[in-house]
Scaffold this motif. Structure first.
Motif, short mmCIF file in Angstrom:
data_model
loop_
_atom_site.label_atom_id
_atom_site.label_comp_id
_atom_site.label_asym_id
_atom_site.label_seq_id
_atom_site.Cartn_x
_atom_site.Cartn_y
_atom_site.Cartn_z
N ILE A 403 0.74 -1.20 -0.18
CA ILE A 403 0.02 0.08 0.04
C ILE A 403 0.95 1.11 -0.15
O ILE A 403 0.57 2.22 -0.82
CB ILE A 403 -0.90 -0.04 1.05
CG1 ILE A 403 -1.85 -1.28 1.21
CG2 ILE A 403 -1.68 1.27 1.33
CD1 ILE A 403 -2.67 -1.39 2.32
N SER A 404 2.03 1.20 0.63
CA SER A 404 2.84 2.43 0.97
C SER A 404 3.89 2.53 -0.27
O SER A 404 4.44 3.74 -0.45
CB SER A 404 3.57 2.32 2.20
OG SER A 404 4.51 1.26 2.16
N SER A 405 3.88 1.53 -1.11
CA SER A 405 4.94 1.57 -2.05
C SER A 405 4.37 2.48 -3.13
O SER A 405 5.08 3.00 -4.04
CB SER A 405 5.16 0.27 -2.86
OG SER A 405 4.16 -0.27 -3.11
N HIS A 406 3.12 2.59 -3.36
CA HIS A 406 2.37 3.39 -4.59
C HIS A 406 2.66 2.68 -5.96
O HIS A 406 2.58 3.31 -6.92
CB HIS A 406 2.67 4.64 -4.51
CG HIS A 406 2.49 5.45 -3.22
ND1 HIS A 406 1.09 5.58 -2.75
CD2 HIS A 406 3.09 5.96 -2.38
CE1 HIS A 406 1.08 6.14 -1.84
NE2 HIS A 406 2.36 6.34 -1.21
N ARG A 407 3.11 1.25 -5.94
CA ARG A 407 3.80 0.88 -7.02
C ARG A 407 2.11 -0.08 -7.69
O ARG A 407 1.42 -0.32 -6.74
CB ARG A 407 4.59 -0.15 -6.78
CG ARG A 407 5.90 0.38 -6.50
CD ARG A 407 7.10 -0.52 -6.21
NE ARG A 407 7.45 -1.36 -7.16
CZ ARG A 407 8.48 -2.23 -7.36
NH1 ARG A 407 9.31 -2.32 -6.12
NH2 ARG A 407 8.72 -3.04 -8.39
N GLY A 408 2.37 -0.29 -8.89
CA GLY A 408 1.19 -0.98 -9.46
C GLY A 408 1.45 -2.48 -9.24
O GLY A 408 2.51 -3.13 -9.07
N SER A 409 0.43 -3.31 -9.14
CA SER A 409 0.32 -4.79 -9.17
C SER A 409 0.66 -5.28 -10.52
O SER A 409 0.24 -4.75 -11.66
CB SER A 409 -0.92 -5.27 -8.40
OG SER A 409 -1.88 -5.23 -9.41
N SER A 410 0.96 -6.55 -10.28
CA SER A 410 1.43 -7.19 -11.66
C SER A 410 0.18 -7.94 -12.26
O SER A 410 0.09 -8.33 -13.50
CB SER A 410 2.20 -8.44 -11.12
OG SER A 410 1.70 -9.35 -10.27
N SER A 411 -1.05 -7.80 -11.53
CA SER A 411 -2.35 -8.17 -12.18
C SER A 411 -3.04 -7.07 -12.97
O SER A 411 -3.67 -7.54 -14.12
CB SER A 411 -3.16 -8.76 -11.01
OG SER A 411 -3.53 -7.56 -9.94
N ASP A 412 -3.22 -6.06 -12.28
CA ASP A 412 -3.76 -4.98 -13.12
C ASP A 412 -2.95 -3.58 -13.51
O ASP A 412 -3.46 -2.71 -14.13
CB ASP A 412 -5.17 -4.58 -12.78
CG ASP A 412 -4.90 -4.13 -11.39
OD1 ASP A 412 -3.77 -3.61 -10.65
OD2 ASP A 412 -5.87 -4.16 -10.31
N GLY A 413 -1.95 -3.47 -12.81
CA GLY A 413 -1.00 -2.09 -13.19
C GLY A 413 -1.21 -1.15 -12.18
O GLY A 413 -0.78 0.07 -12.09
N LEU A 414 -2.63 -1.15 -11.47
CA LEU A 414 -3.10 -0.14 -10.41
C LEU A 414 -2.26 -0.26 -9.15
O LEU A 414 -1.81 -1.12 -8.92
CB LEU A 414 -4.71 -0.31 -10.55
CG LEU A 414 -5.33 -0.19 -11.81
CD1 LEU A 414 -6.92 -0.22 -11.43
CD2 LEU A 414 -5.23 1.22 -12.43
N PRO A 415 -2.47 0.95 -8.45
CA PRO A 415 -1.69 1.07 -7.14
C PRO A 415 -2.25 -0.15 -6.39
O PRO A 415 -3.37 -0.40 -6.15
CB PRO A 415 -1.88 2.16 -6.53
CG PRO A 415 -2.04 3.04 -7.96
CD PRO A 415 -2.93 2.13 -9.00
#
Length: 830
Positions: A403-415
């Protein structure tokens, strides 16, 4: 005739007269010769004594004289935990010793103390004469001489030692104040019952601090100095008891004679019967573990080094709460020890160990630890050891980092948010990890598409292995360290993908600090266990007392992230979560279970707003110190974090929080818990039947329900996302290797119904009145008791129904928790 001539003539006459005497008479010295010899010898002795007095310094005190106990106290600053050291002595300054006590000792031991110069020649002659005339061996030593003997010399009875005693006593009397000498004597004298010094004597005979001694008590302790063991009226022979009473009366009479008390005070004094002898306050039971935690805090924070601490003389007030400490030990005994039977199951019920710690989230104060059953039998402190993997209790750190990374997930690219969906297929290879990794889920169950919230509730390994990589393993490690996991513990290497599933080995106390930070909205305190430190007898030449370090609060996570994690962990302590056993607490709680490979350890870490507590369970060979599987313990094929660890946690927390105000979590979760581009008013939700536990009132869910009856929850709300195909949870055939393995299970498919109609979110905070009764426990509909980290082979639960209910269905709570012995073939209920 001159004067000199007359003298010469007289001398010549005397010589002539002596020559005229017989030979024998001439050999005898004259009186003049004898007097000259005596005077010469006296002058030589005086000169030699003067030279020795000038050139001989005071010797260093002997080791016995300066040895003291370290005194450890509970947080109340009064109740004693233990004393350490070979000598039971606690030095006190003269100001702490009542005037009546000082006067009683002077009256009993040396009535000329304030007038003599360190030695009493008349007393020595009198004592020698009484000894020679058969009136018994008597000592003529002054208080100063006895202090010198105790402090600088030994108890040997030799002329050489007596000579040194006289010399040093004179010098001490010249260089020291009388009160300083008296305090030194009272702190070095032996009073019996293993007590050295007046403070220890006051505790041993009357159970009070020296400052609280009364006049009659002081007189009795002074009487003991003549024959400490013989005059203990609780153990003395009838004859010695009479002698002790006579010595007590002699002391009081002396106080009247010296004008210290009046005759009326003397007449009113009644003999103060001492308490029965008490066992020494040692390190047995839980005391040794508490002392170990306090010592570890002092040394690791460089407040004192080990040598200075071991030298003794410190009064250490800890943060431990006696009631909470007793409750922890009681919970372990009632929930675990009572179910073990080493005689019937020696291969599995021996060497079972528990590690536990309890910390106040708002302060970081350590209120209780569990390091073992009895320090006298097991001196290794399990609460501090850093060699047990913590398994899935690490997953909240993965989520917080995501949550704190603000990176996208590998599943949908969203935070990454609590509602991000991942593929929950068992043994799905992790993509983009530094090392190949394809962890199985518990019982090899496939969950299909599942949110991070649902995956936490079910502890789905394949999901969090990938989510940790998406968050960035270096960031996951950084988050763990900020929360309180030591950076140098094994298993924290971001070069290994498996780090995401809890290969780290922090201690139970370290882990309690991590969960305390989550409970405290991301504000972390390093757990501390020493509230006060002082020298028991500060004075000239003593070490300065170091200041205790500041205890600053650090922001490990922003509040929104920490509260979002807590929001998810509340669902773990729910009827469908792996921590369902904690529902018996009957108040808002959050936590996470953990079970490691080959069932080598099992954990539950959880918290309420008031208290964060961790409980770890493992087995260890006492000779080789190799870890042994928990499988078979108490007759169960598998022991998971949702079983004994959660039960111990619940029992302890229920005990210590009983009667306190029920507090709700004040959560302000981050926007990252919402679906992108949505508003709370349009978020779908599913509400469980009101007859279930409050934790069964589920948060808003995405359109597709979660597997296994979890009714996927959706945090703070948001508009529905497009419906996804209904996922299925498939149980794969189980391999036949590993502890407790069985034949392959049949394939079970869970069909997910259509999503519920969207309604405004309703996630009320649990209240006490909604909780199940302490004897009731909801029965979980989850497909397994408690998912582990990477264990590929587990024995299925024999009592599991052939097919779990459809997603969204809530099984009514059972009326009572099945006893742990109800099904010896399977694991205890989670």
């Amino acid at each position: 005739m001159t004067l000199s001539t007359r003298r010469s003539a007289r001398r010549a006459a005397r010589r002539e007269a002596r020559r005229a005497l017989p030979l024998l008479r001439r050999l005898l010295p004259t009186w003049r010769m004898c007097l000259g010899a005596v005077l010469g010898a006296l002058l030589i002795a005086v000169g030699a004594f003067a030279v020795l007095y000038v050139i001989v310094p005071l010797p260093d005190p002997n080791a016995q004289a300066v040895a003291q106990s370290n005194v450890y106290l509970y947080a109340d600053g009064v109740t004693e935990i233990a004393r350490t050291g070979t000598v039971n002595r606690t030095d006190v300054g003269i100001e702490r010793i009542p005037v009546s006590t000082r006067q009683a000792v002077v009256s009993a031991e040396d009535r000329t103390f304030y007038q003599n110069r360190g030695i009493d020649l008349k007393g020595m002659v009198r004592a020698g004469w009484n000894t020679l005339t058969g009136q018994g061996m008597q000592g003529g030593s002054t208080i100063t001489q006895q202090y010198v003997k105790n402090y600088y010399l030994t108890q040997s009875r030799t002329i050489e030692r007596k000579g040194r005693e006289l010399l040093i006593a004179l010098k001490v009397d010249q260089q020291r104040d009388k009160n300083e000498i008296l305090a030194g004597y009272l702190n070095t004298s032996y009073f019996g019952r293993g007590a050295y010094g007046i403070q220890s004597a006051a505790r041993a005979y009357y159970g009070v601090d020296v400052s609280e001694l009364t006049l009659p008590q002081s007189a009795y302790l002074a009487a003991l100095l003549q024959a400490p063991s013989a005059y203990d009226v609780k153990t003395a022979t009838p004859a010695n008891r009479e002698r002790a009473l006579a010595r007590w009366q002699y002391t009081l009479d002396g106080m009247v004679q010296l004008g210290f008390i009046s005759a009326t005070e003397r007449a009113d004094a009644a003999f103060p019967d001492p308490i029965d002898p008490q066992p020494a306050t040692g390190l047995a039971g839980q005391a040794g573990y508490l002392v170990g935690v306090a010592d570890d805090y002092l040394v690791t924070n460089r407040i004192l080094d080990s040598a200075t601490l071991k030298a003794g003389g410190w009064r250490i007030t800890t943060t431990f709460d006696q009631d909470k400490q007793d409750a922890f030990a009681r919970a372990v005994h009632e929930e675990l020890t009572g179910e073990l039977d080493p005689a019937a199951r020696p291969a599995t019920d021996t060497d079972v160990r528990v590690a536990g710690a309890s910390v106040e989230p708002a302060t970081g104060r350590v209120v209780a630890v569990y390091g073992g059953p009895d320090y006298a039998k097991q001196p290794y402190n399990d609460a501090l050891r850093q060699d047990n993997q913590i398994g899935s209790t690490f997953k909240p750190i993965d989520l917080a980092a995501g949550i704190s990374s603000h990176r996208g997930s590998s599943s949908d690219g969203l935070p990454i948010s609590t509602e991000t969906r991942y593929d929950g297929t068992s043994e799905r290879p992790v993509t983009d990890g530094p090392t190949p990794y394809a962890p199985p889920n518990e019982d090899d169950i496939d969950y299909g598409s599942i949110t991070l919230r649902q995956a936490m509730v079910k502890s789905v390994n394949s999901v969090y292995a990938q989510e940790g990589v998406d968050a960035g393993l270096a960031h996951v490690r950084e988050t763990a360290v900020r929360l309180g996991i030591p950076a140098d513990v094994p298993g924290m290497d971001p070069a290994n993908t498996s780090m995401t599933l809890g290969t780290a080995t922090p201690s139970a106390l370290d882990l309690a600090g991590v969960y305390a930070a989550l409970a405290n909205h991301g504000e972390a305190h390093r757990p501390w266990s020493v509230a006060g430190l002082e020298r028991v007898n500060p004075g000239p030449g003593q070490l300065d007392v170091p200041d205790l370090p500041d205890r600053p609060t650090t922001t490990a996570l922003d509040r929104g992230t920490a509260d979002a994690v807590t929001d998810v962990l509340r669902d773990v302590v729910g009827p469908h979560g792996t921590g369902a056993a904690a529902l018996d607490l009957g108040r808002p709680a959050a936590g996470k279970t953990g079970t490691t490979d080959a069932n080598l350890s099992a954990w539950f870490a959880g918290y309420t707003p008031e208290l964060a507590t961790t409980v770890g369970l493992f087995r260890e060979n006492p000779k080789t110190h190799a870890k042994e599987p928990l499988a078979g313990t108490a007759g169960y094929a598998r022991i998971n974090g949702g079983a004994f660890p959660t039960r111990i946690w619940t029992s302890y927390m229920g005990d210590v929080l009983d009667g306190t105000v029920v507090r709700s979590f004040d959560l302000q979760p981050t926007e990252a818990t919402k679906w992108p581009g949505t508003s709370p008013s349009t978020t779908p939700s599913t509400t469980a039947p009101t007859s279930a536990s409050p934790s069964a009132t589920l948060a808003p869910s995405p359109p597709t329900g979660g597997p296994g009856g979890t009714a996927g929850t959706g945090g703070t709300g948001g508009a529905p996302v497009p419906a996804a195909p209904a996922p299925t949870a498939t149980r794969r055939p189980t391999a036949t290797t590993g502890p407790g393995s069985t034949a392959p299970d049949p394939v079970i498919t869970i069909v997910t119904p259509e999503p519920p109609t969207p309604v405004p979110p309703t996630r009320p905070e649990p209240t006490q009145t909604q909780q199940p009764s302490p004897t009731a426990r909801p029965t979980s509909t989850r497909p397994t008791t408690e998912p582990g980290t990477t264990s590929p082979t587990r024995t299925p639960e024999p009592t599991r129904s052939p097919a779990p209910p459809p997603t969204g269905a809530v099984k009514p709570p059972s009326t009572s928790r099945p006893p742990a012995t109800a099904d010896p073939a399977g694991p205890p209920p989670a």
